[in-house]
Design an enzyme around this catalytic site. Structure first.
Site, PDB file in Angstrom:
ATOM      1  CD  GLU A 115     -10.084   0.100  14.821  1.00  0.00           C
ATOM      2  OE1 GLU A 115     -10.128  -1.091  15.137  1.00  0.00           O
ATOM      3  OE2 GLU A 115      -9.859   0.497  13.659  1.00  0.00           O
ATOM      4  CD  GLU A 135     -14.332  -1.429  11.644  1.00  0.00           C
ATOM      5  OE1 GLU A 135     -13.356  -0.684  11.828  1.00  0.00           O
ATOM      6  OE2 GLU A 135     -15.354  -1.416  12.380  1.00  0.00           O
TER       7      GLU A 135
END
Length: 261
Positions: A115, A135
């Site tokens: 990210e 995740e």
């Protein structure tokens, strides 16, 4: 006294920001996240700084979040990692960073590392780099912007392929899908990122910042909003001291030394 988690080194107009917890593969605890936020705030505020290089100490960029430290800090309103004077490093909330970031990646680069790449402007990866938006395998979602930016950057299918499986992918795949711009031997990555940063820093700072801002405006608000700003911004830049410096350097066939005004 707790050791700093983020190193800062100035090199002319370039700020090198280093994740510095190599004994934990640079897993990000709250201290690191807040120091990183403050580093981005310093980059944005300081008129002498024009671009940043984001890198990591040790063999790995980041193993992702230190969930044991971070998870208890998550409240109903989310995770507060931006102290006064900071900017959100994933640019998912708050004010946009006005200056470019070049990111250098080696080794493991998981979750928040991907990210950070998506929030950076140019990404250079070493051949050892392994990326993962893992995740879902930890029963959470990518909350640093990957659900928004990864489909936009690499296309829906490739984004879902990697986000929904949690599988790791290598530097060549990251290059193929457009997450990274160059793949080099590991020992060349930091130097190349710094070289590009200095190349950007040598350009007219206001022009770089306006170019970056207009591209962000197009992504965030659509083409028409960005198009409406093009001519007014051009007029503003043409009236700058740097425009006169650039014009004279062109006439004299010399290298312009821009002042950011």
């Amino acid at each position: 006294m707790t050791r700093r988690r983020v190193s800062l080194v100035r090199d002319g107009h370039v700020l090198s920001i280093g994740l510095d917890r190599p004994e934990k593969r640079n897993a990000a605890d709250l201290q690191m996240l807040r120091e990183l936020s403050l580093a981005y705030g310093e980059l944005d505020r300081d008129p002498d700084l024009r671009v940043a290089v984001l890198h990591a100490h040790g063999d790995h960029f980041t193993a992702g979040l230190d969930l044991a430290d971070v998870a208890p800090a998550v409240t109903e309103t989310g995770l507060d990692i931006v102290p006064e004077g900071g900017l959100h490093p994933w640019q998912v909330t708050g004010r946009d960073l006005t200056k470019p970031v070049v990111m250098a990646v080696r080794g493991t680069c998981l979750t928040l590392g991907v990210e950070l790449a998506l929030a950076s402007d140019i990404v250079i990866a070493g051949t050892s780099a392994r990326f993962g938006q893992i995740e879902v395998s930890r029963a959470i979602l990518p909350f640093g912007g990957a659900t928004i930016r990864l489909p936009r950057r690499v296309g829906w299918g490739d984004a879902m392929r990697w986000m929904l499986t949690g599988d790791l992918f290598d530097a060549e795949e990251a290059h193929r899908i457009g997450l990274v711009q160059e793949v080099l031997d590991d020992d060349r990555v930091d130097a190349r990122a710094l070289e590009l940063a200095h190349r950007i820093a040598a350009q007219a700072p206001l022009a770089v910042q306006v170019t970056l801002a207009n591209a962000h405006r197009a992504v965030r608000d659509g083409d028409a909003a960005a198009e409406a700003e093009l001519q007014p911004q051009l007029v503003r830049l043409l009236a700058s001291e740097d425009a006169a410096i650039g014009h004279q350097a062109f006439l004299d066939r010399t290298t312009a030394e821009f002042v950011g005004r």
